[in-house]
Write a protein that holds these residues in place. Structure first.
Motif, mmCIF file in Angstrom:
data_model
loop_
_atom_site.group_PDB
_atom_site.id
_atom_site.type_symbol
_atom_site.label_atom_id
_atom_site.label_comp_id
_atom_site.label_asym_id
_atom_site.label_seq_id
_atom_site.Cartn_x
_atom_site.Cartn_y
_atom_site.Cartn_z
ATOM 1 N N ARG A 1 0.848 -1.202 0.000
ATOM 2 C CA ARG A 1 0.000 0.000 0.000
ATOM 3 C C ARG A 1 0.880 1.248 0.000
ATOM 4 N N ARG B 1 0.965 5.855 -0.305
ATOM 5 C CA ARG B 1 0.300 7.165 -0.275
ATOM 6 C C ARG B 1 1.339 8.241 -0.528
ATOM 7 N N ARG B 2 0.884 9.364 -1.080
ATOM 8 C CA ARG B 2 1.759 10.503 -1.369
ATOM 9 C C ARG B 2 1.360 11.714 -0.531
ATOM 10 N N TYR B 3 0.809 11.503 0.608
ATOM 11 C CA TYR B 3 0.434 12.562 1.533
ATOM 12 C C TYR B 3 0.696 12.049 2.942
ATOM 13 N N GLY C 1 -2.945 3.223 3.057
ATOM 14 C CA GLY C 1 -2.678 3.730 1.723
ATOM 15 C C GLY C 1 -3.432 2.939 0.680
ATOM 16 N N GLU C 2 -3.219 3.299 -0.571
ATOM 17 C CA GLU C 2 -3.898 2.659 -1.691
ATOM 18 C C GLU C 2 -3.155 1.392 -2.094
#
Length: 262
Positions: A172, A174-176, A186-187
């Motif tokens: 997973r 994430r960029r934040y 996360g994705e």
């Protein structure tokens, strides 16, 4: 002390769940589970990848050059600011992977990466790796760009301790909120049925392993977790005509990076 300098070859394979089950059953005859996996089915690895504002390092890596490098902050599980993590530089030269890392407290690692100023050396740190990282931070103006985590099951060979096989799932990103202590979410990067298998060895793989891979029709592939996430991000920037606004080929032919002011 945990090993902090690695020189090895890494081969990657994408397998489905059924193949993963078959492989791990067969591996038990030749390998033993990682210490982390003896008390739990999987252990979690959390990373923050550092790159330049224009993503020079990952763009260069995707161009498949003879030499490439990545920088990341790694923790096992979700750390607190006063807990130890690893700051790593990973280089690949003509297929040989060299990884060097040092322990730091999380808050020390954040400060080092943000300022480029090497911390005062403490007993748990590797002085030589600190010097190398200090040089890196002088060359590149790096910043946190990606959170990437996954659950791992790992095996070590009973005869050759340099032979290691890992299976990663539930990758997973994430960029934040790019802080390790912010939590593990996360994705998803891969489909639920996909597993990333890596064979890591200082020498060629043994005959018994080649036989197992052949019997299960498992073939080597080129795959980078960070690279796959970056390519997915580019695709997510398609415009209404289905064209990619951020052209990967254009980036790869116009490699630039922003040096840190000295």
């Amino acid at each position: 002390m945990a090993k902090e300098v690695f020189n090895r070859y890494e081969n990657k394979f994408l397998v489905d769940y059924a193949t993963y089950q078959k492989l791990q059953d067969q591996l038990h005859s030749y390998m033993e589970m990682d210490e982390f996996n003896k008390s739990q089915k999987f252990y979690t690895i959390c990373n923050i990848y550092y790159d330049t504002k224009d993503d020079y390092l990952i763009r260069n890596s995707l161009g498949k050059p003879k030499y490439k490098e990545k920088f990341r902050l790694r923790a096992y599980g979700i750390p607190r600011e006063d807990e130890e993590v690893y700051l790593e530089v990973k280089k690949k030269v003509y297929g040989l992977v060299n990884k060097r890392r040092t322990k730091l407290k999380l808050k020390e690692a954040y400060a080092f990466a943000a300022t480029g100023i090497k911390p005062e050396v403490k007993p748990y740190m590797n002085p030589q790796v600190l010097k190398e990282l200090e040089y890196v931070f002088q060359i590149y103006d790096l910043e946190p760009r990606l959170y990437l985590a996954y659950d791992r099951k790992a095996f070590f060979s009973k005869e050759d301790k340099d032979l290691r096989i890992t299976f990663d799932t539930n990758i997973r990103t994430r960029r934040y909120n790019l802080k390790l202590e912010a939590g593990d979410y996360g994705e998803k990067l891969l489909k639920a049925d996909q597993w990333l298998m890596e064979v890591k060895a200082e020498k060629s793989i043994p005959v018994w392993l080649s036989k197992i891979l052949s019997e299960n029709k498992v073939y080597k592939t080129s795959f980078s977790k960070y690279g796959a996430e970056y390519q997915r991000m580019l695709l997510n920037h398609k415009n209404g005509k289905g064209e990619i606004k951020l052209c990967l080929n254009q980036y790869l032919t116009q490699l630039q990076f922003t040096p840190r002011s000295l």
